[in-house]
Design a protein around this motif. Structure first.
Motif, PDB file in Angstrom:
ATOM      1  N   ALA A 193       0.647  -0.821   0.321  1.00 50.60           N
ATOM      2  CA  ALA A 193      -0.351   0.126   0.252  1.00 50.60           C
ATOM      3  C   ALA A 193       1.031   1.311   0.068  1.00 50.60           C
ATOM      4  O   ALA A 193       0.766   2.637  -0.452  1.00 50.60           O
ATOM      5  N   LEU A 194       1.446   1.339   0.511  1.00 52.47           N
ATOM      6  CA  LEU A 194       2.466   2.204   1.159  1.00 52.47           C
ATOM      7  C   LEU A 194       3.691   2.529  -0.138  1.00 52.47           C
ATOM      8  O   LEU A 194       3.898   3.491  -1.061  1.00 52.47           O
ATOM      9  N   LEU A 195       4.465   1.637  -1.455  1.00 48.62           N
ATOM     10  CA  LEU A 195       4.702   1.350  -3.186  1.00 48.62           C
ATOM     11  C   LEU A 195       3.858   1.966  -3.769  1.00 48.62           C
ATOM     12  O   LEU A 195       3.589   3.176  -4.113  1.00 48.62           O
ATOM     13  N   ASP A 196       2.341   1.607  -3.400  1.00 49.68           N
ATOM     14  CA  ASP A 196       0.887   2.253  -4.592  1.00 49.68           C
ATOM     15  C   ASP A 196       0.736   3.824  -4.707  1.00 49.68           C
ATOM     16  O   ASP A 196       1.231   4.351  -5.401  1.00 49.68           O
ATOM     17  N   ALA A 197       0.943   3.988  -2.668  1.00 51.87           N
ATOM     18  CA  ALA A 197       0.458   5.122  -2.790  1.00 51.87           C
ATOM     19  C   ALA A 197       1.783   6.286  -2.933  1.00 51.87           C
ATOM     20  O   ALA A 197       1.615   7.268  -3.618  1.00 51.87           O
ATOM     21  N   GLY A 198       3.195   5.875  -3.068  1.00 54.82           N
ATOM     22  CA  GLY A 198       4.194   6.688  -2.948  1.00 54.82           C
ATOM     23  C   GLY A 198       4.266   6.721  -4.967  1.00 54.82           C
ATOM     24  O   GLY A 198       4.576   8.033  -5.048  1.00 54.82           O
ATOM     25  N   ALA A 199       4.473   5.192  -5.620  1.00 57.60           N
ATOM     26  CA  ALA A 199       3.944   4.866  -6.736  1.00 57.60           C
ATOM     27  C   ALA A 199       3.621   7.298  -7.278  1.00 57.60           C
ATOM     28  O   ALA A 199       3.556   7.808  -7.911  1.00 57.60           O
ATOM     29  N   ASP A 200       1.862   6.701  -6.580  1.00 59.14           N
ATOM     30  CA  ASP A 200       1.111   7.755  -7.453  1.00 59.14           C
ATOM     31  C   ASP A 200       1.298   8.886  -7.192  1.00 59.14           C
ATOM     32  O   ASP A 200       1.204  10.009  -7.951  1.00 59.14           O
ATOM     33  N   LEU A 201       1.845   9.207  -5.956  1.00 60.80           N
ATOM     34  CA  LEU A 201       2.247  10.465  -5.649  1.00 60.80           C
ATOM     35  C   LEU A 201       3.163  11.105  -6.616  1.00 60.80           C
ATOM     36  O   LEU A 201       3.522  12.080  -6.466  1.00 60.80           O
ATOM     37  N   PHE A 202       3.784  10.251  -5.879  1.00 54.93           N
ATOM     38  CA  PHE A 202       5.933  10.545  -6.817  1.00 54.93           C
ATOM     39  C   PHE A 202       5.200  11.049  -7.996  1.00 54.93           C
ATOM     40  O   PHE A 202       5.665  11.935  -8.977  1.00 54.93           O
TER      41      PHE A 202
ATOM     42  N   GLN B 248      13.341   9.130   0.498  1.00 53.68           N
ATOM     43  CA  GLN B 248      13.946   8.456  -0.311  1.00 53.68           C
ATOM     44  C   GLN B 248      14.267   7.905  -0.031  1.00 53.68           C
ATOM     45  O   GLN B 248      14.076   6.533  -0.923  1.00 53.68           O
ATOM     46  N   GLU B 249      13.977   6.629   1.177  1.00 50.02           N
ATOM     47  CA  GLU B 249      13.726   5.453   0.671  1.00 50.02           C
ATOM     48  C   GLU B 249      12.983   4.109   0.094  1.00 50.02           C
ATOM     49  O   GLU B 249      12.791   3.427  -0.442  1.00 50.02           O
ATOM     50  N   LEU B 250      11.833   5.095   0.479  1.00 48.21           N
ATOM     51  CA  LEU B 250      10.705   4.562  -0.119  1.00 48.21           C
ATOM     52  C   LEU B 250      10.861   4.909  -1.843  1.00 48.21           C
ATOM     53  O   LEU B 250       9.672   4.232  -2.374  1.00 48.21           O
ATOM     54  N   PHE B 251      11.067   5.668  -1.821  1.00 44.99           N
ATOM     55  CA  PHE B 251      11.186   6.461  -3.041  1.00 44.99           C
ATOM     56  C   PHE B 251      11.927   5.380  -3.897  1.00 44.99           C
ATOM     57  O   PHE B 251      11.477   4.812  -5.448  1.00 44.99           O
ATOM     58  N   GLU B 252      13.452   5.172  -3.580  1.00 43.13           N
ATOM     59  CA  GLU B 252      14.332   3.910  -4.286  1.00 43.13           C
ATOM     60  C   GLU B 252      13.846   2.710  -4.199  1.00 43.13           C
ATOM     61  O   GLU B 252      13.244   2.251  -5.337  1.00 43.13           O
ATOM     62  N   ALA B 253      12.431   1.956  -3.142  1.00 42.32           N
ATOM     63  CA  ALA B 253      11.642   1.251  -4.080  1.00 42.32           C
ATOM     64  C   ALA B 253      11.143   1.053  -4.121  1.00 42.32           C
ATOM     65  O   ALA B 253      10.661   0.128  -5.187  1.00 42.32           O
ATOM     66  N   VAL B 254      10.306   2.457  -4.440  1.00 41.92           N
ATOM     67  CA  VAL B 254       9.111   3.029  -5.644  1.00 41.92           C
ATOM     68  C   VAL B 254       9.611   2.530  -7.007  1.00 41.92           C
ATOM     69  O   VAL B 254       9.439   1.628  -8.072  1.00 41.92           O
ATOM     70  N   PHE B 255      11.308   2.955  -7.435  1.00 41.72           N
ATOM     71  CA  PHE B 255      12.120   2.790  -8.429  1.00 41.72           C
ATOM     72  C   PHE B 255      12.225   1.585  -9.188  1.00 41.72           C
ATOM     73  O   PHE B 255      12.540   1.230  -9.731  1.00 41.72           O
ATOM     74  N   GLU B 256      13.132   0.712  -7.713  1.00 39.03           N
ATOM     75  CA  GLU B 256      13.270  -0.268  -8.293  1.00 39.03           C
ATOM     76  C   GLU B 256      12.489  -0.796  -8.646  1.00 39.03           C
ATOM     77  O   GLU B 256      12.423  -2.104  -9.604  1.00 39.03           O
ATOM     78  N   ASP B 257      10.636  -1.081  -8.210  1.00 44.72           N
ATOM     79  CA  ASP B 257       9.774  -1.345  -8.964  1.00 44.72           C
ATOM     80  C   ASP B 257       9.676  -1.398  -9.905  1.00 44.72           C
ATOM     81  O   ASP B 257       8.955  -2.381 -11.462  1.00 44.72           O
ATOM     82  N   VAL B 258      10.229  -0.130 -10.698  1.00 41.66           N
ATOM     83  CA  VAL B 258       9.480   0.385 -11.727  1.00 41.66           C
ATOM     84  C   VAL B 258      10.273  -0.360 -12.506  1.00 41.66           C
ATOM     85  O   VAL B 258      10.075  -0.621 -13.919  1.00 41.66           O
TER      86      VAL B 258
ATOM     87  N   ALA C  97      10.769   7.222 -13.314  1.00 41.86           N
ATOM     88  CA  ALA C  97      12.301   6.273 -13.644  1.00 41.86           C
ATOM     89  C   ALA C  97      12.919   7.559 -14.240  1.00 41.86           C
ATOM     90  O   ALA C  97      14.366   7.631 -14.258  1.00 41.86           O
ATOM     91  N   LEU C  98      12.597   8.714 -15.049  1.00 39.31           N
ATOM     92  CA  LEU C  98      13.073   9.106 -15.936  1.00 39.31           C
ATOM     93  C   LEU C  98      13.321  11.572 -15.455  1.00 39.31           C
ATOM     94  O   LEU C  98      14.793  11.797 -15.283  1.00 39.31           O
ATOM     95  N   ARG C  99      11.996  11.265 -14.525  1.00 41.12           N
ATOM     96  CA  ARG C  99      12.564  12.996 -14.024  1.00 41.12           C
ATOM     97  C   ARG C  99      13.016  12.696 -12.961  1.00 41.12           C
ATOM     98  O   ARG C  99      13.779  12.996 -11.928  1.00 41.12           O
ATOM     99  N   GLN C 100      11.673  11.715 -11.737  1.00 43.67           N
ATOM    100  CA  GLN C 100      11.967  12.306 -10.626  1.00 43.67           C
ATOM    101  C   GLN C 100      13.236  11.116  -9.809  1.00 43.67           C
ATOM    102  O   GLN C 100      13.629  11.347  -8.845  1.00 43.67           O
ATOM    103  N   ALA C 101      13.475   9.973 -10.588  1.00 47.34           N
ATOM    104  CA  ALA C 101      14.958   9.683  -9.703  1.00 47.34           C
ATOM    105  C   ALA C 101      15.707   9.869  -9.547  1.00 47.34           C
ATOM    106  O   ALA C 101      16.671  10.144  -8.783  1.00 47.34           O
ATOM    107  N   PRO C 102      16.312  10.992 -10.965  1.00 44.82           N
ATOM    108  CA  PRO C 102      17.496  11.727 -10.367  1.00 44.82           C
ATOM    109  C   PRO C 102      17.320  12.798  -9.665  1.00 44.82           C
ATOM    110  O   PRO C 102      18.206  13.277  -8.415  1.00 44.82           O
ATOM    111  N   ILE C 103      15.925  13.208  -9.445  1.00 46.47           N
ATOM    112  CA  ILE C 103      15.860  14.517  -8.506  1.00 46.47           C
ATOM    113  C   ILE C 103      16.055  13.189  -7.044  1.00 46.47           C
ATOM    114  O   ILE C 103      16.082  14.570  -5.919  1.00 46.47           O
ATOM    115  N   ALA C 104      15.590  12.108  -7.186  1.00 44.59           N
ATOM    116  CA  ALA C 104      14.718  11.980  -5.573  1.00 44.59           C
ATOM    117  C   ALA C 104      16.472  11.547  -5.594  1.00 44.59           C
ATOM    118  O   ALA C 104      16.574  11.354  -3.841  1.00 44.59           O
TER     119      ALA C 104
END
Length: 197
Positions: free
Chosen positions: A18-27, A59-69, A111-118
């Protein structure tokens, strides 16, 4: 015999997802900087403590979201490659699948815009390399073994091709006409690939 998960384990997995899904949607919708921890826990309908049980930081949440992507991208490329029977067609199918995925707004954003920032450029590249570079290297080795390209340093060639594909992806994401940019990028990458034959 497969182990049966306890309710606590099932709940923990559901909470993490649920956290990964919410994070992905919001990010994807708001961007990394404009998304707060409070936004994520509210969207996921969990407590702040639940988030910190699974992730030490935004940031760790974002990294997990990015790994899923990234894993989703790899799965789609592998599926596209599997539809072809010869090494050259497999390589071209993999390139096309990757460039097509660069047209997806959610993939572009995360993957291309937010990941380098985050994550910062270095960490973003490390994760990209871990997922994409292995696929590219496998294709280079397959093409070399089939005698379709001359024997070269697989690491160097894979790295150069990886760089070209990342730059193509960034150009597609930044283009005003993304479909046109995707078509042109595909033609250029195919021309570069043909030059290796």
């Amino acid at each position: 015999m497969p182990s049966v998960k306890s309710r606590r384990e099932e709940y923990a997995e559901a909470t993490r997802q649920a956290l990964l899904d919410a994070g992905a949607d919001l990010f994807a919708e708001r961007g990394y900087a404009a998304t707060s921890i409070e936004d994520v826990v509210r969207e996921a309908r969990v407590t702040r403590g639940a988030l910190y049980h699974h992730f030490r930081s935004k940031q760790e949440l974002f990294e997990a979201v990015f790994e899923d992507v990234e894993l989703g991208i790899v799965d789609k490329i592998v599926a596209a490659v599997a539809t072809q029977s010869d090494a050259w067609s497999q390589a071209m199918a993999g390139i096309d699948a990757y460039l097509d995925l660069c047209l997806d707004p959610r993939t572009q954003e995360l993957a291309l815009r937010q990941a380098p920032i985050a994550l910062g450029w270095t960490r973003w590249r490390e994760i990209e390399e871990r997922h994409a570079l292995g696929l590219i290297r496998a294709q280079v080795e397959s093409l070399t073994a089939a005698g379709l390209i001359r024997r070269r340093s697989p690491d160097l060639l894979s790295g150069i091709l990886f760089g070209a594909l990342i730059e193509a992806a960034l150009a597609i994401a930044a283009a005003e006409d993304r479909s046109q940019a995707r078509q042109e990028a595909g033609e250029i990458i195919r021309s570069l690939s043909e030059a290796l034959r």
